[in-house]
Write a protein that holds these residues in place. Structure first.
Motif: not given
Length: 434
Positions: A102-108, A264-269
């Motif tokens: 949950a700490d991943a928070r991948i932006e790209s 897992l967490t990430w951004s769809a930007g």
């Protein structure tokens, strides 16, 4: 006024002015006992001090910055991967290790390689969420569950030949590395139309596999020792690891943790397809939220687990130390005869241990009053109002002084109790004198 009356008055006056035995020379032993003696009298304080010191030592010990987790980028021991992370950073790659998914928070995702080291502890729903990640993935030491997701015809097998072997494939990263060893585990079987297996040994196990899964690249490093500090400099290990993990400008590194229930967490930007529409993500933000929030040991302060373990161990030691020890059974002839003197000493020790000076004095006063009542022929039913005047007349004392001795306030310390006992002895001897 008669002479007898004058003598009686003089005797009463002398009784009123008679100094109390409390000032007759009683003294108390020096209270300044040694440290060992005071510690033996208060073992709870000693145990509390020992626990406090042990807790401080544990907190200091557990607060050390060293990391001994295998394949961790902060681990400088032979089983860690700090050397690989430092070389990647030196080449401009941002390597970030995350404690939980949950700490991943991948932006790209398009410019971030997701490295998963040790997948055996992952649950099925975590593996499903892992392969929804739209960017490149490098799996180090993959489990069979993970391999089944990307190449069902492959299997993870133990390596029986750890001799250096050539790439024997067309993957550019493997070709650049030239030779590595298939250590610990390998991949066997068919990687599929979009996959390639590299570095086979004589038993058909491969150290490395690459599968092109749509717009992303999934790399499986089955021979995981090649990325560790101990073996990174051997053969072509460094070249293979640096090329596999350094394809993008950043790496999110996660070590499988049995106590991490998150996903897992990430951004769809940026999904990496170059259009910037973010349509490659799994949902609005690519995150798969857990169905429920579970307790995570991370919310506790560092060293809490060790402190609890230490407290439990200390409690067990204290229980072993203070618990009653049962010896073998011994036959004892019955009935048991206990001497009155032993019973009296035993009660006295109990009173002294519990500091019950008031209760002990009350017992002595009651016993002395009963003896004097029998001596003077005062019935038990006469009570305090009948006994005090009789004793005062027999002892030649003032009734107020007799009442103070027999029914006065309870003592507050041992010194006062000894004074009252002395007064009781004096009063009783005056009553019993012929």
């Amino acid at each position: 006024m008669s002479a007898s009356h004058v003598d009686s008055t003089t005797h009463l006056d002398s009784a009123r002015t008679r100094p109390t035995p409390a000032s007759a020379g009683y003294s108390r032993a020096d209270d300044s006992a040694g440290l060992v003696t005071r510690a033996r009298k208060r073992p709870v304080v000693l145990i509390a001090a020992a626990l406090f010191v042990a807790l401080i030592v544990t907190l200091i010990w557990t607060s050390r910055p060293e990391d001994y987790t295998p394949l961790s980028t902060d681990n400088a021991t032979p089983s860690g991967t700090r050397a690989l992370a430092q070389v990647l950073r030196a080449q401009g790659v941002d390597v970030r290790q995350i404690a939980t998914m949950a700490d991943a928070r991948i932006e790209s995702p398009g410019t971030t390689t997701l490295a998963i080291a040790g997948t055996e502890p992952l649950a099925e729903y975590q593996i499903d969420a892992l392969f929804e990640y739209p960017g490149d993935i490098v799996v180090i030491d993959p489990s069979q569950s993970v391999v089944d997701r990307i190449a069902p015809a492959l299997s993870v097998e133990p390596s029986l030949d750890a001799a250096p072997t050539a790439a024997d494939c067309e993957d550019p990263d493997a070709v650049a590395a030239e030779r590595v060893r298939v250590a610990d585990e390998g991949l066997a079987g068919d990687a599929g139309e979009d996959g390639v297996l590299c570095f086979p040994n004589d038993y058909g196990s491969h150290a490395y596999a690459v599968v092109d899964d749509g717009d992303r690249r999934v790399t499986l490093i089955a021979s995981w020792p090649l990325v560790t500090n101990e073996h990174l400099a051997e053969d072509g290990n460094a070249a293979l690891a640096l090329r596999a993990l350094g394809r993008h400008e950043s790496v999110a590194w996660y070590v499988g943790d049995l106590f991490d229930p998150s996903t897992l967490t990430w951004s769809a930007g940026d999904d990496g397809d170059g259009d910037g529409d973010g349509d490659g993500g799994a949902g609005a933000d690519g995150a798969v939220p857990p169905s429920e929030i579970e307790a995570n040991p991370d919310f506790l302060p560092p060293g809490t687990g060790s402190a609890i373990y230490l407290l439990a161990l200390t409690a067990l030691v204290a229980a072993w130390w203070r618990a009653r020890r049962f010896g073998p059974l011994v036959r004892e002839p019955l009935p048991v005869v206990v001497r009155a003197s032993e019973a009296t000493r035993g009660r006295a020790r109990l009173y002294r241990r519990s500091r019950a000076s008031g209760r002990a004095t009350a017992a002595l006063r009651a016993t002395a009053a009963a003896r004097m009542a029998r001596r003077l022929g005062v019935p038990r039913a006469a009570g305090r109002t009948g006994l005090v005047p009789a004793v005062a007349r027999a002892a030649g004392r003032d009734a107020t002084d007799v009442e103070r001795i027999l029914y006065g306030a309870p003592p507050t310390d041992d010194l006062t109790m000894m004074s009252i006992i002395h007064e009781l002895d004096t009063l009783e001897s005056e009553v019993h004198r012929p």
